[in-house]
Scaffold this motif. Sequence first.
Motif, PDB file in Angstrom:
ATOM      1  N   ALA A  88      17.449  41.819  34.088  1.00  0.00           N
ATOM      2  CA  ALA A  88      18.106  41.250  32.900  1.00  0.00           C
ATOM      3  C   ALA A  88      19.584  41.617  32.899  1.00  0.00           C
ATOM      4  O   ALA A  88      19.951  42.713  33.296  1.00  0.00           O
ATOM      5  N   ILE A  89      20.409  40.683  32.438  1.00  0.00           N
ATOM      6  CA  ILE A  89      21.868  40.861  32.424  1.00  0.00           C
ATOM      7  C   ILE A  89      22.373  40.469  31.027  1.00  0.00           C
ATOM      8  O   ILE A  89      21.989  39.418  30.503  1.00  0.00           O
ATOM      9  N   ASP A  90      23.271  41.304  30.442  1.00  0.00           N
ATOM     10  CA  ASP A  90      23.748  40.960  29.096  1.00  0.00           C
ATOM     11  C   ASP A  90      24.833  39.873  29.153  1.00  0.00           C
ATOM     12  O   ASP A  90      25.406  39.593  30.205  1.00  0.00           O
ATOM     13  N   ASP A  91      25.105  39.288  27.992  1.00  0.00           N
ATOM     14  CA  ASP A  91      26.002  38.133  27.929  1.00  0.00           C
ATOM     15  C   ASP A  91      27.419  38.451  28.415  1.00  0.00           C
ATOM     16  O   ASP A  91      28.056  37.626  29.066  1.00  0.00           O
ATOM     17  N   ALA A  92      27.923  39.634  28.106  1.00  0.00           N
ATOM     18  CA  ALA A  92      29.295  39.980  28.514  1.00  0.00           C
ATOM     19  C   ALA A  92      29.403  39.971  30.037  1.00  0.00           C
ATOM     20  O   ALA A  92      30.382  39.465  30.610  1.00  0.00           O
ATOM     21  N   ARG A  93      28.397  40.500  30.707  1.00  0.00           N
ATOM     22  CA  ARG A  93      28.444  40.519  32.175  1.00  0.00           C
ATOM     23  C   ARG A  93      28.241  39.116  32.761  1.00  0.00           C
ATOM     24  O   ARG A  93      28.770  38.790  33.821  1.00  0.00           O
ATOM     25  N   ILE A  94      27.469  38.291  32.074  1.00  0.00           N
ATOM     26  CA  ILE A  94      27.311  36.897  32.521  1.00  0.00           C
ATOM     27  C   ILE A  94      28.666  36.186  32.481  1.00  0.00           C
ATOM     28  O   ILE A  94      29.075  35.529  33.444  1.00  0.00           O
ATOM     29  N   LEU A  95      29.398  36.351  31.380  1.00  0.00           N
ATOM     30  CA  LEU A  95      30.688  35.661  31.238  1.00  0.00           C
ATOM     31  C   LEU A  95      31.732  36.227  32.192  1.00  0.00           C
ATOM     32  O   LEU A  95      32.559  35.488  32.732  1.00  0.00           O
ATOM     33  N   ALA A  96      31.693  37.525  32.430  1.00  0.00           N
ATOM     34  CA  ALA A  96      32.638  38.124  33.384  1.00  0.00           C
ATOM     35  C   ALA A  96      32.368  37.586  34.792  1.00  0.00           C
ATOM     36  O   ALA A  96      33.293  37.313  35.567  1.00  0.00           O
ATOM     37  N   ALA A  97      31.103  37.414  35.130  1.00  0.00           N
ATOM     38  CA  ALA A  97      30.732  36.890  36.453  1.00  0.00           C
ATOM     39  C   ALA A  97      31.146  35.431  36.591  1.00  0.00           C
ATOM     40  O   ALA A  97      31.590  34.984  37.656  1.00  0.00           O
ATOM     41  N   GLN A  98      31.024  34.681  35.497  1.00  0.00           N
ATOM     42  CA  GLN A  98      31.452  33.276  35.514  1.00  0.00           C
ATOM     43  C   GLN A  98      32.941  33.195  35.849  1.00  0.00           C
ATOM     44  O   GLN A  98      33.366  32.400  36.684  1.00  0.00           O
TER      45      GLN A  98
END
Length: 362
Positions: A266-276
């Motif tokens: 599982a990955i939190d939203d902040a890390r998802i957006l940083a990866a994007q």
Amino acid sequence: MAHLWRGVLREYADRLGVTEASTVVTLGEGGTPLLPAPALSQRTGADVWVKFEGMNPTGSFKDRGMTVALSRAVEHGAKAVICASTGNTSASAAAYAAHAGITAAVLVPEGKIAMGKLSQAVAHNGRLIQIRGNFDDCLEIARELADHYPVHLVNSVNPDRIEGQKTAAYEVVEVLGDAPDFHFIPVGNAGNYTAYSRGYREEVARGVATRVPRMFGFQAEGSAPLVRGEVVKNPETVASAIRIGNPASWELALEARDATDGWFGAIDDARILAAQKLLSGEVGIFVEPASAISVAGLLDRAEAGIIPAGAKVVLTVTGHGLKDPQWALRNADGSDVTPTVVDAETSEVASVLGLAPAEATA
Ligand code: F0G
């Protein structure tokens, strides 16, 4: 000589059971780029490649399965198909149904799908119905309608969808000459996770791959039933495409995980957006938030020391960034990005860019 791609049903006709007599509904899906990602290789010490599924005709991997599902539906005389969707399936179903000249009814959670996807469903004449509920409610209704009314279900519980989607694994093996060591992929209903596992296992059985990659699937922290081992009643995440609390392919996914020495994280939203942002800014590939979870997952596992140096890694990025562009216009602190505005003067633009005049050449 240039080879013109003919869509997955024709390219893989022998393996998808297609003959001269078969109906083929295609928009030219598949044959997507597998691109090296030096910025990610550098960060992780692995040899990282990105399978850019946003390059499919409706901008997501769903088209690979939809060509098969719609072709079979039309072959069986269906006049209407139905699906539940977080957006991409509905865009794809509507486009392929339009091409085939039949109707697509699409059920989506009200206010919870990205604007680009909503506009695709409408543009392709989908019978769009917003449901006051979440994706899981939509899927339940779609299944009931397909059981009791003359509409053909094209969600990934329809095995034709998985059959089409597994072709992405064939393409990876064709480009790399073998399967990778690790494959990272977003997980919602877990249909695509299941499809890649199947595709790779077939390649080993055919003798063209020597191994099956460890399949690493990622869910958003607020929407991670497979990680928690229980249904999530009210899933929440910025990655609206994978906002799913009760995955339709749960059992198949567990089987695929065990067969490939895989893992769900599982990955939190902040890390998802940083990866994007990392993928768009440093690799040049713009994806929607759900897709970026593959990148975030790789960084997470690399930090945890799970990825050996030089390991061959493939990330599937599932949908195009233009479908849900709002996130790119936000800063990490949540404030809006404000583009610089200046008067139409060359010198002003040069000054903002910090450019000094080039020295005159003699
Ligand atoms: N990435 C994107 C961009 C998606 O749209 C989806 C699923 C997934 C990943 C997850 O794939 O469900 O096979 O595990 N979207 C579905 C839809 C639910 O309705 O468009 P999965």
